[in-house]
Scaffold this active site. Structure first.
Site, short mmCIF file in Angstrom:
data_model
loop_
_atom_site.label_atom_id
_atom_site.label_comp_id
_atom_site.label_asym_id
_atom_site.label_seq_id
_atom_site.Cartn_x
_atom_site.Cartn_y
_atom_site.Cartn_z
N ASP A 26 0.71 -1.18 -0.05
CA ASP A 26 0.29 0.21 0.11
C ASP A 26 0.97 1.27 -0.01
O ASP A 26 1.89 1.27 0.71
CB ASP A 26 -0.87 0.12 1.14
N GLU A 28 0.67 5.84 0.16
CA GLU A 28 0.30 7.01 0.61
C GLU A 28 0.71 7.87 -0.25
O GLU A 28 2.09 8.09 -0.39
CB GLU A 28 0.13 7.21 1.94
N HIS A 187 -5.78 4.81 6.06
CA HIS A 187 -4.86 5.98 5.27
C HIS A 187 -3.51 5.87 6.00
O HIS A 187 -2.94 7.02 5.68
CB HIS A 187 -5.67 7.17 5.15
N ASP A 192 -3.08 -0.15 6.51
CA ASP A 192 -3.79 -0.48 5.42
C ASP A 192 -3.25 -1.69 4.73
O ASP A 192 -3.99 -2.68 4.24
CB ASP A 192 -4.17 0.52 4.31
#
Length: 219
Positions: A26, A28, A187, A192
């Protein structure tokens, strides 16, 4: 003597996915454009077998990343994910893109070799978004030779969740699977990734619970 999944015949991941090691990733980011917007966090968790032959998340690798020079920072995206790239505490622990990727790639490659896999395959919730940002960062940092990931193949938990639960949102899919999900922690790349890894393992273990026995029998 009858074989079981707790002895040395325990299969490795290289036998299961055509030589691919699933690695949940994941990111961001400070926007949606992988070419111009900053990569701010990345986390990666390889998927392995436990002693009972069940899929489980392996060790997590995580980095806070300083925006690359000239990166675009979309204020709405930053407000949504709750990251201030220039917070002094964050800056103190953040890495540049190249050092972060090299460190994570080295760790993933070690697992890949241990599991007798030729490539890692990115597992993500909307996986091509994560792959796009990862590939853009690889190009910027010149880390192609260290990159363990397949260039275009992915396993997407959005599709798997839609098939399994009729859901596409990560939080709702986790709830359907009985996995605790704290919206206040969402987030964060690490959180996540952890939840996506738990979800991926849950779906795999439900869909093919006896496949490990077949792998052992074919050894």
């Amino acid at each position: 003597m009858e074989k079981n999944v707790t002895d040395e015949t325990l299969p490795i991941i290289g036998q299961r996915f055509r030589g691919f090691l699933p690695v949940v990733v994941d990111v961001e980011t400070a926007g949606f454009n992988s070419q111009t917007d900053a990569l701010l966090e990345i986390a990666a968790i390889p998927i392995i077998y436990d002693a009972e032959g069940k899929f489980v998340p392996g060790e997590a690798y995580h980095a806070h990343i300083n925006p690359f020079e000239g990166a675009h920072l979309d204020r709405r995206s930053l407000d949504f994910i709750g990251i201030d790239p220039f917070n002094p505490m964050r800056v103190a622990m953040a890495e540049d893109e190249k050092s972060a990727l090299k460190r994570i790639f080295k760790a993933v490659n070690n697992v890949r070799r241990d599991q007798n896999c030729t490539h890692a395959v990115l597992v993500g919730h909307n996986a091509h978004f994560d792959l796009g940002f990862l590939q853009a960062a690889i190009t910027r940092t010149g880390t192609k030779n260290q990159n363990p990931f397949h260039s275009f193949s992915v396993f997407d938990t959005v599709t798997l969740s839609a098939v399994m639960f009729g859901q596409t949102v990560l939080a709702k899919s986790c709830i359907q699977a009985g996995i605790e999900f704290d919206g206040k922690e969402a987030h964060s790349a690490l959180y996540d990734t952890q939840k996506t890894a738990e979800l991926f393992c849950y779906i795999l273990n439900k869909l093919a619970p006896n496949l490990v026995d077949t792998l052992i029998a074919n050894q």
